[in-house]
Design an enzyme around this catalytic site. Sequence first.
Site, PDB file in Angstrom:
ATOM      1  CG  ASP A  40      36.193  43.698  54.283  1.00  0.00           C
ATOM      2  OD1 ASP A  40      35.105  43.207  54.188  1.00  0.00           O
ATOM      3  OD2 ASP A  40      37.196  43.714  53.689  1.00  0.00           O
ATOM      4  NE  ARG A  84      38.689  45.800  46.047  1.00  0.00           N
ATOM      5  CZ  ARG A  84      37.958  46.066  47.065  1.00  0.00           C
ATOM      6  NH1 ARG A  84      37.785  47.796  47.432  1.00  0.00           N
ATOM      7  NH2 ARG A  84      36.919  45.392  47.140  1.00  0.00           N
ATOM      8  CE  LYS A  91      31.033  48.105  52.145  1.00  0.00           C
ATOM      9  NZ  LYS A  91      31.621  47.972  51.319  1.00  0.00           N
ATOM     10  CG  ASN A  92      30.911  43.696  51.483  1.00  0.00           C
ATOM     11  OD1 ASN A  92      30.696  45.483  50.897  1.00  0.00           O
ATOM     12  ND2 ASN A  92      32.102  43.761  52.275  1.00  0.00           N
ATOM     13  CB  CYS A 139      40.141  51.273  45.651  1.00  0.00           C
ATOM     14  SG  CYS A 139      40.251  49.584  46.638  1.00  0.00           S
ATOM     15  NE  ARG A 146      33.059  53.461  49.999  1.00  0.00           N
ATOM     16  CZ  ARG A 146      33.490  52.807  49.427  1.00  0.00           C
ATOM     17  NH1 ARG A 146      35.109  53.202  49.149  1.00  0.00           N
ATOM     18  NH2 ARG A 146      33.185  51.098  48.130  1.00  0.00           N
TER      19      ARG A 146
HETATM   20  C1  EPZ Z   1      34.237  42.256  48.558  1.00  0.00           C
HETATM   21  O1  EPZ Z   1      35.220  42.735  47.435  1.00  0.00           O
HETATM   22  C2  EPZ Z   1      34.382  43.093  49.108  1.00  0.00           C
HETATM   23  N1  EPZ Z   1      33.395  44.207  48.684  1.00  0.00           N
HETATM   24  C3  EPZ Z   1      35.631  43.737  49.995  1.00  0.00           C
HETATM   25  O2  EPZ Z   1      35.164  44.650  51.244  1.00  0.00           O
HETATM   26  C4  EPZ Z   1      36.427  42.662  51.036  1.00  0.00           C
HETATM   27  O3  EPZ Z   1      37.058  43.019  51.596  1.00  0.00           O
HETATM   28  C5  EPZ Z   1      36.484  41.303  49.826  1.00  0.00           C
HETATM   29  O4  EPZ Z   1      35.537  41.477  49.763  1.00  0.00           O
HETATM   30  C6  EPZ Z   1      36.821  39.838  50.628  1.00  0.00           C
HETATM   31  O5  EPZ Z   1      36.482  39.928  51.461  1.00  0.00           O
HETATM   32  C7  EPZ Z   1      32.696  43.684  49.001  1.00  0.00           C
HETATM   33  O6  EPZ Z   1      31.547  42.547  48.660  1.00  0.00           O
HETATM   34  C8  EPZ Z   1      31.429  45.290  47.981  1.00  0.00           C
HETATM   35  P1  EPZ Z   1      37.169  39.687  45.724  1.00  0.00           P
HETATM   36  P2  EPZ Z   1      36.221  42.125  46.338  1.00  0.00           P
HETATM   37  O7  EPZ Z   1      37.486  39.479  44.503  1.00  0.00           O
HETATM   38  O8  EPZ Z   1      34.675  40.920  45.571  1.00  0.00           O
HETATM   39  C9  EPZ Z   1      41.527  39.730  44.214  1.00  0.00           C
HETATM   40  C10 EPZ Z   1      35.356  46.592  52.368  1.00  0.00           C
HETATM   41  O9  EPZ Z   1      35.881  47.334  53.315  1.00  0.00           O
HETATM   42  N2  EPZ Z   1      40.642  39.651  42.985  1.00  0.00           N
HETATM   43  O10 EPZ Z   1      37.537  38.254  46.780  1.00  0.00           O
HETATM   44  O11 EPZ Z   1      36.612  43.132  44.799  1.00  0.00           O
HETATM   45  C11 EPZ Z   1      41.661  40.528  44.109  1.00  0.00           C
HETATM   46  O12 EPZ Z   1      42.607  41.895  43.529  1.00  0.00           O
HETATM   47  C12 EPZ Z   1      35.562  45.544  51.305  1.00  0.00           C
HETATM   48  O13 EPZ Z   1      33.772  46.045  52.684  1.00  0.00           O
HETATM   49  C13 EPZ Z   1      41.734  39.506  41.517  1.00  0.00           C
HETATM   50  O14 EPZ Z   1      42.982  39.053  40.995  1.00  0.00           O
HETATM   51  O15 EPZ Z   1      36.831  40.925  46.640  1.00  0.00           O
HETATM   52  C14 EPZ Z   1      41.749  40.087  45.680  1.00  0.00           C
HETATM   53  O16 EPZ Z   1      43.118  39.937  46.233  1.00  0.00           O
HETATM   54  C15 EPZ Z   1      36.730  45.647  50.705  1.00  0.00           C
HETATM   55  N3  EPZ Z   1      40.435  39.267  39.936  1.00  0.00           N
HETATM   56  C16 EPZ Z   1      41.415  38.930  46.319  1.00  0.00           C
HETATM   57  O17 EPZ Z   1      40.923  38.515  45.181  1.00  0.00           O
HETATM   58  C17 EPZ Z   1      39.557  39.682  40.540  1.00  0.00           C
HETATM   59  O18 EPZ Z   1      38.779  39.455  39.545  1.00  0.00           O
HETATM   60  C18 EPZ Z   1      39.880  38.848  46.732  1.00  0.00           C
HETATM   61  O19 EPZ Z   1      39.322  40.090  45.997  1.00  0.00           O
HETATM   62  C19 EPZ Z   1      39.228  39.540  41.709  1.00  0.00           C
HETATM   63  C20 EPZ Z   1      39.707  39.742  42.574  1.00  0.00           C
END
Ligand code: EPZ
Length: 427
Positions: free
Chosen positions: A313, A128, A22-23, A123, A405
């Site tokens: 995840d 996020r 998915k990701n 969410c 999802r």
């Molecule tokens: C991706 O989300 C995945 N989703 C998530 O999977 C996964 O948990 C996550 O990466 C971490 O591996 C998809 O790929 C569609 P991040 P993403 O940006 O990109 C902070 C699932 O269950 N952050 O790596 O949104 C954020 O708050 C989903 O399949 C900022 O502060 O995750 C978090 O604490 C859930 N500012 C950390 O970084 C930003 O601009 C990591 O988030 C972006 C992120």
Amino acid sequence: MDKIIIHGGKRLSGSLPISGAKNAALTLLPCALLTDEPLTLRNLPRLADIDGFQHLLNQFGVSTSIAGSRPEDFGRVMTLAATRITSTVAPYELVRKMRASILVLGPMLARMGEATVSLPGGCAIGNRPIDLHLKALEAFGARIELASGYVRAIAPDGGLPGGRYSFPVVSVGATENALMAAVLASGKSTLHNAAREPEIVDLCNLLVAMGAEIQGIGTSDLIIHGVPRLHGATYRVMSDRIEAGSYACAAAITGGDVFLKDAVIEEMEATVQALRDAGVHVEPRAGGIYVAADGPLRAVTLSTAPYPGFATDMQAQLMALLCRAEGASVLTETIFENRYMHVPELNRMGAHIETKGRTAIVHGVPRLTGADVMATDLRASMSLVIAGLAAEGETSVHRLYHLDRGYERLEEKLALIGADIERVGGD
Ligand code: EPZ
């Protein structure tokens, strides 16, 4: 609304197919915006989020067609063509349903010189923010405006010059948006402390197949030499390492064994290590991974971390498994601030889990008991299914839209290995 009813206690055994990730799919689909030629993606999972993304791309004028696949097949082949883009706006009513929509920002900006995307809200697992996405695009020369709940990105003179950005926090999505913006920039771009998840490697491999020039693939330092245009490609989405880890936990909690067809062990080493530390046998075999839990489960202590660390995840699913381990496990969730929504529901099934801030202490219990439980987010809902497979009696998991999802035809796959599970409508 649908719910899933599980009669637990059956030992699971057999082979099940792992679907496309998915990701990975959610960052490969927007690559169609980067060229006016057709992009064909194979092994796309049948998931609500994929359907949602297809609908979003259709809003921009992207044509999409699904190749004929039999209903019993897992996965699909989709051809996308952004021959003419008729809109550069991703509206609130679509983005609010699927936060991954933010991944159109970078490619739309690269292709059209501008993009307007509704800000994704928070969410269940955290607020996020997308500040790192915006800072990376600004570093590459974009002008960013925030107004009325939308973010608008504009490239000077219609094209990005490129630039250099070092992430203060590893971010999968921000790395993906920055990569998709940089490939059509007029100059060179560099990213430091970039995410290294296998899904990022899959994105880089697709972009290179489309004619992009990227160095450092798989490392946290990426160098992208912008090219004037990209061409179409045909590409197979990588297997879903989180789905594979989830089904490994499902078989293990029942003391069973499972062959995870198409799973790639090199992409999930931290999960494999955690399973082995918990006393689960994990063995790579031709075409997949064999998992067997033929002895007592042991407590595990670990923290989630960016790849190659233990995936956030996988935290909820491993926690469900550890409810049946001997001793107390200590899990620390370092990525998201609210990713323990599954804990109260697991405790209602007889688990004994205490949370203190980002740390959860999972005291192993001799048995779990079936209950009516509520899914709150995607991975939490899978942890409830895993617990239900081992619980005595009947477990009903409600609010299945969370599950749909991220898990393709879950009840059919679990039934393949002997689970007593059914989806019933009405609730
Ligand atoms: C991706 O989300 C995945 N989703 C998530 O999977 C996964 O948990 C996550 O990466 C971490 O591996 C998809 O790929 C569609 P991040 P993403 O940006 O990109 C902070 C699932 O269950 N952050 O790596 O949104 C954020 O708050 C989903 O399949 C900022 O502060 O995750 C978090 O604490 C859930 N500012 C950390 O970084 C930003 O601009 C990591 O988030 C972006 C992120």
